[in-house]
Structures are given as C-alpha cells and as structure tokens.
Design an enzyme around this catalytic site. Structure first.
Site, PDB file in Angstrom:
ATOM      1  N   HIS A 129      50.055  49.115  37.400  1.00  0.00           N
ATOM      2  CA  HIS A 129      49.780  47.907  37.324  1.00  0.00           C
ATOM      3  C   HIS A 129      48.070  48.386  37.986  1.00  0.00           C
ATOM      4  CE1 HIS A 129      48.783  44.679  40.402  1.00  0.00           C
ATOM      5  NE2 HIS A 129      49.443  43.886  39.408  1.00  0.00           N
ATOM      6  N   HIS A 134      44.071  46.680  37.072  1.00  0.00           N
ATOM      7  CA  HIS A 134      42.956  46.276  37.798  1.00  0.00           C
ATOM      8  C   HIS A 134      41.563  47.102  37.427  1.00  0.00           C
ATOM      9  CE1 HIS A 134      45.175  43.583  40.627  1.00  0.00           C
ATOM     10  NE2 HIS A 134      45.746  44.321  40.806  1.00  0.00           N
ATOM     11  N   GLU A 175      45.191  38.527  40.277  1.00  0.00           N
ATOM     12  CA  GLU A 175      46.478  38.942  39.420  1.00  0.00           C
ATOM     13  C   GLU A 175      46.928  38.044  38.218  1.00  0.00           C
ATOM     14  OE1 GLU A 175      48.228  41.633  40.321  1.00  0.00           O
ATOM     15  OE2 GLU A 175      47.445  42.198  42.143  1.00  0.00           O
ATOM     16  N   SER A 194      49.020  43.665  32.884  1.00  0.00           N
ATOM     17  CA  SER A 194      50.230  44.939  32.826  1.00  0.00           C
ATOM     18  C   SER A 194      51.555  44.295  32.451  1.00  0.00           C
ATOM     19  CB  SER A 194      50.315  45.342  34.238  1.00  0.00           C
ATOM     20  OG  SER A 194      50.428  44.262  35.417  1.00  0.00           O
TER      21      SER A 194
END
Length: 277
Positions: A129, A134, A175, A194
């Site tokens: 993740h 990111h 997110e 993700s």
C-alpha cells in the site's frame, strides 16, 4: 483480523522518530513472490482508471519489480527525482511524527508485507500500500508539494487539537481521492490504487457518490475502514489541491467545524455539489 501494527510508543529496534532499518535481507522468497504478484495484478488493471501522474511515477521509480524494492537502491532514485526519501516505520504511527516526516519530505512506509492469502485486501496499510500506492504520486512536483503543505498544516493542527480534521482531509484525498482528467475522472489516492476493485467502483460505478472537492466539507466527513467509501471527492487539479492547503488559514475553519456535527459516511449535507464531468 484486528490491526496488529498500530503503535503508541516506538517498539524495540525503532528510533525515537519512529524510523527503523529496512533490513531488506529479512524478506523471504515468499515475500518477494507475493510482492511480484501484487504488482503484476495491480499494474495491469490500472490503465484507464489511474491518474497519468501515478502511471508516470510507476515508470520513473521502476516499482514493477522483480521483488520488494531495496531502499538502498530506490531512495537515491526517489531523491533525485523528487527530493523525497522513504523512511521505514513499524506500521501506523502517531500523528506528530507522521506530520513531521511529511513536512520534511520523508514518506513513512510500513516495513511489513501482507501474506499471500491477502492479495485482494489487507486490513492494515502495509508495504505494498505504501510503496506501490503512494510513492508514484511523489514524482508529481505539485502533489509532492501538497504533501509538504499538508504535513506542515498537520503540525499546526496538533497544537490546536484539530488533527482529526486533517486526518479526514488525508483520507479523502491522499487515500481515496479522484481528479478530473482525460475528459472524465481518474484515481490518485493510494487506498484506491492498491485495490483495483475499489478503483473501478470509484471511477465507474453509478452507485458511487462523487462530490466536487470542498475543504471544509471534506474535513467534516467521516469515512469507512472496511468497506468501499460511499462518497468520493473530486479535485479539479493537483494545483487546486495545493493552493487550498497552502494558502488557507485553517484556524477559523476548525472553529466553525467544532460547532457542527460530524457527517456520517454517505450523509448528504447542505451545499453539496455533485461532480459532473
């Protein structure tokens, strides 16, 4: 499974600033195979759904393997391309060190990987993740500057008892954020990128509620941990997101929001503007 990598104090082997050695050699052959499976599945599925900034970042950072990235190799490339570096941390860390790392262009990344039995979903933000989701966006200079501005705002919010508002801003942008792009919308948030199932849902499903980004509305909006978000916020551009964060005086917004109830996930509020492509 309850989260097992959430900490209030640095565990053994972790420094006071919550960083730790990656110890790349600790990862097993099974770990590297799991990473490769995750990256292959996600990379092939994201075309047409992910922001071009994210796809460009994947190419720049060569995250497609093989094997878990060795930070001794990845950090120099990331630093040269973006001015950022990755700092391994044991998992979810407290607000103050998290904000401080971002403000100083260090991205905290969990130093553990989900198991092969959790390819589709992990209840914890893990290495996949954090690195795959990111880091590609850090190669976009405007978005990278937004994260610095966010970290700086977070440090101020900590002194005002307002960090929860910044937490909601992070979740609904970094997110689960969407951006107007290519005549439609694309995903740039790591929680989406993700998880291909939620990416497709957020970008294409008629059941997904999409609202135009409004800073105060976002900071007032609660979110879900274990289901698809019922509401997604769409920014017009990364430049707009940076301007909203860097040039806004948050203090009066916090004062106003403290007098209002928190909005439940999916709840409608006066002044909501549905996003129209």
């Amino acid at each position: 499974m309850a989260a097992t990598h959430v900490f209030e104090a640095p565990p053994a082997g972790v420094a006071a600033d919550w960083t730790m050695p990656q110890n790349w050699s600790q990862f097993s052959a099974d770990d590297h195979r799991t990473w490769d499976q995750l990256v292959a599945r996600q990379s092939q599925a994201l075309g047409g759904f992910a922001s071009q900034a994210f796809l460009d970042g994947l190419d720049i950072l060569h995250l497609a393997g093989p094997g878990i990235p060795d930070l001794a190799d990845l950090n120099p490339r990331l630093k040269a391309a973006t001015g950022w570096e990755i700092v391994p941390v044991p998992g979810v860390i407290p607000n103050e060190p998290f904000f401080r790392h971002l403000a100083e262009r260090r991205f905290p990344a969990a130093n553990f990987l989900r198991g092969a039995d959790s390819l589709d979903y992990s209840e914890e933000p893990d290495m996949f993740h954090d690195l795959f989701g990111h880091l590609p966006m850090l190669t976009n200079p405007v978005f990278a500057d937004f994260l610095v501005a966010y970290g700086t705002a977070g440090l101020r919010a900590e002194t005002l008892g307002a960090a929860d508002y910044l937490g909601r801003l992070y979740l609904h942008t970094v997110e689960f954020g969407l951006v107007r792009e290519a005549g439609g919308i694309r995903a740039y948030g790591a929680g989406l990128l993700s998880s291909i199932a939620e990416t497709v849902h957020a970008v294409t499903s008629p059941d997904a509620r999409r609202l135009s980004f409004d800073l105060a509305r976002v900071m007032r909006s609660d979110y879900l941990f274990d289901e698809f978000q019922p509401t997604y916020f769409v920014i017009e551009s990364f430049e707009h997101l940076l301007k909203e964060t860097d040039e806004t005086d948050f203090t009066p917004i916090y004062a106003r929001l403290k007098a209002l109830p928190l909005l439940a996930p999916g709840e409608t509020a006066k002044g909501d503007i549905p996003f129209i492509t």
